[in-house]
Design a protein around this motif. Structure first.
Motif, PDB file in Angstrom:
ATOM      1  N   MET A   1     -24.470   0.652  35.431  1.00  5.89           N
ATOM      2  CA  MET A   1     -24.819   1.934  34.818  1.00  5.89           C
ATOM      3  C   MET A   1     -26.334   2.134  34.743  1.00  5.89           C
ATOM      4  SD  MET A   1     -22.242   3.844  34.048  1.00  5.89           S
ATOM      5  CE  MET A   1     -22.762   4.888  32.687  1.00  5.89           C
ATOM      6  N   ILE A   2     -27.074   1.046  34.491  1.00  5.26           N
ATOM      7  CA  ILE A   2     -28.523   1.156  34.386  1.00  5.26           C
ATOM      8  C   ILE A   2     -29.124   1.539  35.743  1.00  5.26           C
ATOM      9  CG2 ILE A   2     -30.656  -0.151  34.030  1.00  5.26           C
ATOM     10  CD1 ILE A   2     -29.312   0.718  31.474  1.00  5.26           C
ATOM     11  N   VAL A   3     -28.617   0.946  36.821  1.00  7.54           N
ATOM     12  CA  VAL A   3     -29.112   1.297  38.158  1.00  7.54           C
ATOM     13  C   VAL A   3     -28.864   2.772  38.446  1.00  7.54           C
ATOM     14  CG1 VAL A   3     -28.807   0.905  40.621  1.00  7.54           C
ATOM     15  CG2 VAL A   3     -28.849  -1.028  39.072  1.00  7.54           C
ATOM     16  N   VAL A   4     -27.684   3.262  38.070  1.00 12.28           N
ATOM     17  CA  VAL A   4     -27.361   4.669  38.297  1.00 12.28           C
ATOM     18  C   VAL A   4     -28.281   5.570  37.481  1.00 12.28           C
ATOM     19  CG1 VAL A   4     -25.564   6.418  38.127  1.00 12.28           C
ATOM     20  CG2 VAL A   4     -24.965   4.112  38.838  1.00 12.28           C
ATOM     21  N   ALA A   5     -28.523   5.190  36.225  1.00 12.42           N
ATOM     22  CA  ALA A   5     -29.398   5.995  35.359  1.00 12.42           C
ATOM     23  C   ALA A   5     -30.816   6.053  35.914  1.00 12.42           C
ATOM     24  CB  ALA A   5     -29.404   5.420  33.935  1.00 12.42           C
ATOM     25  N   THR A   6     -31.363   4.901  36.326  1.00 13.42           N
ATOM     26  CA  THR A   6     -32.726   4.896  36.869  1.00 13.42           C
ATOM     27  C   THR A   6     -32.793   5.646  38.198  1.00 13.42           C
ATOM     28  OG1 THR A   6     -32.249   2.707  37.811  1.00 13.42           O
ATOM     29  CG2 THR A   6     -33.431   2.763  35.727  1.00 13.42           C
ATOM     30  N   THR A   7     -31.711   5.574  38.968  1.00 14.93           N
ATOM     31  CA  THR A   7     -31.653   6.331  40.225  1.00 14.93           C
ATOM     32  C   THR A   7     -31.722   7.825  39.958  1.00 14.93           C
ATOM     33  OG1 THR A   7     -30.388   4.613  41.370  1.00 14.93           O
ATOM     34  CG2 THR A   7     -30.216   6.853  42.223  1.00 14.93           C
ATOM     35  N   TRP A   8     -30.958   8.301  38.981  1.00 17.15           N
ATOM     36  CA  TRP A   8     -31.001   9.723  38.624  1.00 17.15           C
ATOM     37  C   TRP A   8     -32.389  10.144  38.152  1.00 17.15           C
ATOM     38  CZ3 TRP A   8     -25.885   9.632  35.296  1.00 17.15           C
ATOM     39  CH2 TRP A   8     -24.798   9.594  36.169  1.00 17.15           C
ATOM     40  N   ILE A   9     -32.980   9.301  37.292  1.00 18.82           N
ATOM     41  CA  ILE A   9     -34.318   9.641  36.768  1.00 18.82           C
ATOM     42  C   ILE A   9     -35.314   9.757  37.912  1.00 18.82           C
ATOM     43  CG2 ILE A   9     -36.236   8.830  35.335  1.00 18.82           C
ATOM     44  CD1 ILE A   9     -34.146   7.472  33.534  1.00 18.82           C
ATOM     45  N   GLN A  10     -35.317   8.756  38.808  1.00 16.21           N
ATOM     46  CA  GLN A  10     -36.267   8.780  39.914  1.00 16.21           C
ATOM     47  C   GLN A  10     -36.003   9.953  40.863  1.00 16.21           C
ATOM     48  OE1 GLN A  10     -38.971   6.516  40.968  1.00 16.21           O
ATOM     49  NE2 GLN A  10     -38.873   6.172  38.775  1.00 16.21           N
ATOM     50  N   ALA A  11     -34.737  10.256  41.106  1.00 17.10           N
ATOM     51  CA  ALA A  11     -34.397  11.311  42.070  1.00 17.10           C
ATOM     52  C   ALA A  11     -34.847  12.689  41.611  1.00 17.10           C
ATOM     53  CB  ALA A  11     -32.888  11.314  42.324  1.00 17.10           C
ATOM     54  N   ASN A 121     -33.261  -5.586  32.935  1.00 14.59           N
ATOM     55  CA  ASN A 121     -31.836  -5.740  33.213  1.00 14.59           C
ATOM     56  C   ASN A 121     -31.519  -6.555  34.456  1.00 14.59           C
ATOM     57  OD1 ASN A 121     -30.132  -3.781  31.281  1.00 14.59           O
ATOM     58  ND2 ASN A 121     -32.116  -2.831  31.704  1.00 14.59           N
ATOM     59  N   PHE A 122     -32.527  -6.821  35.319  1.00 12.53           N
ATOM     60  CA  PHE A 122     -32.270  -7.554  36.551  1.00 12.53           C
ATOM     61  C   PHE A 122     -33.328  -8.639  36.724  1.00 12.53           C
ATOM     62  CE2 PHE A 122     -30.595  -3.283  37.078  1.00 12.53           C
ATOM     63  CZ  PHE A 122     -29.284  -3.552  37.437  1.00 12.53           C
ATOM     64  N   THR A 123     -33.077  -9.770  36.102  1.00  6.95           N
ATOM     65  CA  THR A 123     -34.038 -10.865  36.186  1.00  6.95           C
ATOM     66  C   THR A 123     -33.971 -11.590  37.516  1.00  6.95           C
ATOM     67  OG1 THR A 123     -32.419 -12.322  35.130  1.00  6.95           O
ATOM     68  CG2 THR A 123     -34.015 -11.227  33.689  1.00  6.95           C
ATOM     69  N   VAL A 124     -32.808 -11.582  38.173  1.00  7.77           N
ATOM     70  CA  VAL A 124     -32.633 -12.305  39.433  1.00  7.77           C
ATOM     71  C   VAL A 124     -32.903 -11.406  40.637  1.00  7.77           C
ATOM     72  CG1 VAL A 124     -31.005 -13.580  40.870  1.00  7.77           C
ATOM     73  CG2 VAL A 124     -31.002 -13.901  38.386  1.00  7.77           C
ATOM     74  N   ASN A 125     -32.269 -10.239  40.661  1.00  5.99           N
ATOM     75  CA  ASN A 125     -32.396  -9.322  41.807  1.00  5.99           C
ATOM     76  C   ASN A 125     -33.338  -8.164  41.488  1.00  5.99           C
ATOM     77  OD1 ASN A 125     -30.335 -10.500  43.684  1.00  5.99           O
ATOM     78  ND2 ASN A 125     -29.063 -10.179  41.891  1.00  5.99           N
ATOM     79  N   SER A 131     -36.865  -1.641  44.430  1.00  7.97           N
ATOM     80  CA  SER A 131     -36.998  -0.906  45.695  1.00  7.97           C
ATOM     81  C   SER A 131     -35.945   0.188  45.827  1.00  7.97           C
ATOM     82  CB  SER A 131     -36.909  -1.867  46.881  1.00  7.97           C
ATOM     83  OG  SER A 131     -35.654  -2.512  46.914  1.00  7.97           O
ATOM     84  N   LEU A 132     -34.725  -0.083  45.331  1.00  7.99           N
ATOM     85  CA  LEU A 132     -33.664   0.922  45.413  1.00  7.99           C
ATOM     86  C   LEU A 132     -33.991   2.137  44.552  1.00  7.99           C
ATOM     87  CD1 LEU A 132     -30.776   1.745  46.333  1.00  7.99           C
ATOM     88  CD2 LEU A 132     -29.950   0.663  44.243  1.00  7.99           C
ATOM     89  N   THR A 133     -34.330   1.896  43.289  1.00  6.47           N
ATOM     90  CA  THR A 133     -34.559   3.025  42.384  1.00  6.47           C
ATOM     91  C   THR A 133     -35.832   3.790  42.738  1.00  6.47           C
ATOM     92  OG1 THR A 133     -35.640   1.505  40.811  1.00  6.47           O
ATOM     93  CG2 THR A 133     -33.309   1.956  40.474  1.00  6.47           C
ATOM     94  N   ILE A 134     -36.886   3.061  43.124  1.00  9.14           N
ATOM     95  CA  ILE A 134     -38.123   3.739  43.522  1.00  9.14           C
ATOM     96  C   ILE A 134     -37.887   4.603  44.761  1.00  9.14           C
ATOM     97  CG2 ILE A 134     -40.467   3.363  44.401  1.00  9.14           C
ATOM     98  CD1 ILE A 134     -40.583   0.842  42.664  1.00  9.14           C
ATOM     99  N   SER A 135     -36.982   4.168  45.626  1.00 10.33           N
ATOM    100  CA  SER A 135     -36.695   4.923  46.850  1.00 10.33           C
ATOM    101  C   SER A 135     -36.239   6.342  46.545  1.00 10.33           C
ATOM    102  CB  SER A 135     -35.607   4.209  47.659  1.00 10.33           C
ATOM    103  OG  SER A 135     -36.028   2.934  48.068  1.00 10.33           O
ATOM    104  N   PHE A 136     -35.436   6.500  45.511  1.00  3.53           N
ATOM    105  CA  PHE A 136     -34.880   7.816  45.223  1.00  3.53           C
ATOM    106  C   PHE A 136     -35.928   8.808  44.734  1.00  3.53           C
ATOM    107  CE2 PHE A 136     -30.848   5.720  45.646  1.00  3.53           C
ATOM    108  CZ  PHE A 136     -29.995   6.731  46.068  1.00  3.53           C
ATOM    109  N   ASN A 137     -37.099   8.312  44.349  1.00  4.36           N
ATOM    110  CA  ASN A 137     -38.187   9.227  44.016  1.00  4.36           C
ATOM    111  C   ASN A 137     -38.592  10.046  45.228  1.00  4.36           C
ATOM    112  OD1 ASN A 137     -41.510   9.443  43.252  1.00  4.36           O
ATOM    113  ND2 ASN A 137     -40.034   9.786  41.621  1.00  4.36           N
TER     114      ASN A 137
END
Length: 552
Positions: A1-11, A121-125, A131-137
């Motif tokens: 859910m956090i990845v989706v939320a950050t994706t929306w914000i960046q997009a 939320n993502f200490t390992v990956n 890179s994924l969330t920044i891309s949607f900007n």
């Protein structure tokens, strides 16, 4: 859910990418010169110099509160500009400059919120999440073009209205997943971390589909009804990631019951595993002691004979992930090579996008401005996605991330030399796409490069120091373009008046600018190559020790 939320914000918060869509109208209403218009775009980029304010705010306010502060800054900055361009109110130039600055600050604050969400939320990956969330900007301009065409395709000033309201609405939608973050991320089950790589792989596939959808179909959105259908499809693609957790759970059930041998290894997607980092530091501890705490250890790969060899060996990095306080950072040759690679590469691409409206207008392609902005935005999106290649290909083709950075800067000078050679529509489109892809890669990869070279714990402050080059470059490169433009507008018989503003027409309006930008971008390419030569041994040393760790 956090990845989706950050994706929306960046997009929906990359509102600086559509500046070219309404800049000509803003110039006409205010009756200003190209130099003064350049200062307004600089003001928006200057917002990045206030990124530290968002970090300070997070020390005293919750994350969701900082997000809404950013939304209201954008509402105020863009909303009043829209009233000015609609001639509802009249403001002096210096107040419009201040409004552009506020709008730029809001973008920077949104970015900080997304970075913090990914880091927490993502200490390992972490690298994949960033890179994924920044891309949607990068798809913001394409999405805003669809919305504008769906509602009012004839009014380019409508972009300002959307810039004011859409980020506020998006913040409201993203609020629920942000408030529902796990209170203690250290207590998450191991299965959650193990599932992350597969989820990210699926998210990247969806991201590529979204980018291709916007790039290939956006040209059909000139009709309002078609634009509404296309925007509905884009919204569905952005919402589709919500279904991924269920798909992953179903796949795991199938693997347990049918194909028990299927396995998705997450170790290959790590940016810098903390355990591996600690072991690596122990393995090279003796080298560090020999140098008495100063990283001057040399490798035999580069010949130390001669001036070039001495320069390449001087104070070079030998350890990835070592923390660099500000005083040490600014004394590093590697930092300044990195700074100038960004300054002469990614930043010059951003300035090109700010001038895209006037470039298209001067070449006689005014009707193509929206499609060119969409093309730049979409290619920037794919460039940002490509910045994850080092993580996906790590176990197959290992290459230092600074080497990928150097490769990514190659298209920029090529694109500018093409623009010098020809002013055709095909060359303009091809060059815009190349510059967008190159600068997008740099913007996204820079966060990971900063973390690797100068320490993950200091990455926030050090990255804010790095991106001070953006307002500086925006001022210098934009001023150069504006002076050349105004000089040719004053002497050209093809110039015309639009309102009270002089408009330059013809190839010579930007010809000298393209020549200068091509030469400057070559300097950026050289800087990035030197950075790669100085850091490749540190990357190779780290990779060898990482492989030894996984063999234990």
């Amino acid at each position: 859910m956090i990845v989706v939320a950050t994706t929306w914000i960046q997009a929906f918060t990359g509102t600086n990418f559509d500046f070219s869509s309404y800049s000509s109208d803003l110039k006409s209403v205010l009756g200003i010169s190209q130099v003064q218009l350049n200062y307004l775009s600089v003001a928006s980029d200057m917002g990045k110099a206030f990124g530290w304010c968002s970090g300070v705010s997070l020390m005293y306010f919750p994350l969701w509160a900082v997000m809404f502060m950013a939304a209201f800054l954008g509402l105020f900055g863009y909303g009043l500009q829209w009233l000015v361009i609609q001639r509802v109110i009249s403001l002096p130039y210096f107040l419009v400059f201040f409004l552009c600055l506020l709008a730029g600050v809001s973008i920077c604050w949104f970015n900080t919120v997304c970075y913090v969400l990914c880091i927490r939320n993502f200490t390992v990956n972490r690298a994949l999440a960033l890179s994924l969330t920044i891309s949607f900007n990068g798809v913001s301009a394409a999405l805003y073009t669809l919305i504008a065409n769906a509602i009012n395709p004839s009014d380019t000033s409508f972009y300002l209205f959307l810039n004011a309201l859409v980020p506020l609405f998006t913040s409201g939608v993203a609020l629920i997943p942000i408030l529902r973050q796990p209170p203690d991320l250290q207590q998450l089950p191991a299965d959650s971390t193990r599932r992350d790589p597969l989820i990210f792989f699926c998210l990247y596939i969806l991201a590529i589909m979204t980018g291709l959808y916007l790039l290939l179909l956006n040209s059909l959105s000139s009709d309002a009804s078609t634009a509404r259908l296309l925007f509905a499809g884009a919204t569905a693609l952005l919402a589709l990631p919500l279904c991924l957790p269920g798909i992953v759970y179903a796949r795991e059930w199938a693997c347990r019951t049918i194909y028990a041998s299927f396995r998705f290894d997450s170790s290959s997607f790590n940016l810098i595993d903390p355990d591996v980092m600690e072991l690596r530091k122990e393995l090279i501890g003796n080298d560090q002691l020999i140098s008495n705490g100063v990283n001057t250890t040399s490798y035999s790969v580069i010949d130390k004979e001669g001036c070039f060899g001495k320069v390449m060996e001087k104070d070079r990095l030998t350890v990835l992930g070592e923390e660099h306080p500000v005083r040490l950072l600014v004394r590093r040759w590697d930092f300044w090579l990195y700074f100038f690679a960004y300054f002469c590469g990614g930043t010059i691409g951003l300035v090109y996008s700010n001038n895209l409206g006037q470039i298209a207008q001067s070449l006689g392609y005014s009707s193509m401005t929206s499609s060119l902005v969409t093309l730049y935005s979409s290619c920037s999106f794919f460039g940002r996605l490509l910045s994850a290649a080092p993580d996906f290909l790590r176990d197959k083709v290992y290459f230092a991330r600074t080497g990928w950075l150097a490769v990514a800067l190659v298209p920029t000078p090529i694109a500018f030399f093409l623009l010098v050679a020809s002013g055709s529509e095909a060359v303009l489109r091809a060059s815009t796409g190349l510059i967008g892809m190159s600068s997008g890669f740099v913007f996204s990869a820079a966060v990971s490069v900063t973390s690797e070279l100068f320490g993950p714990n200091s990455a926030g402050l050090n990255h804010n120091i790095l991106i001070t080059n953006i307002p500086i470059g925006s001022l210098l490169y934009g001023l150069l373009a504006a002076l050349v433009y105004d000089a040719n507008a004053g002497s050209s018989v093809q110039s015309s008046l639009l309102g009270e503003a002089t408009v330059c027409m013809g190839r010579k309006c930007y010809l000298q600018t393209f020549i200068w930008w091509a030469c400057i971008s070559l300097l950026g390419l050289v800087s990035s190559f030197l950075l790669f030569l100085r850091t490749r041994q540190a990357y190779s040393h780290f990779e060898r020790n990482r492989n030894r760790t996984y063999c234990f």
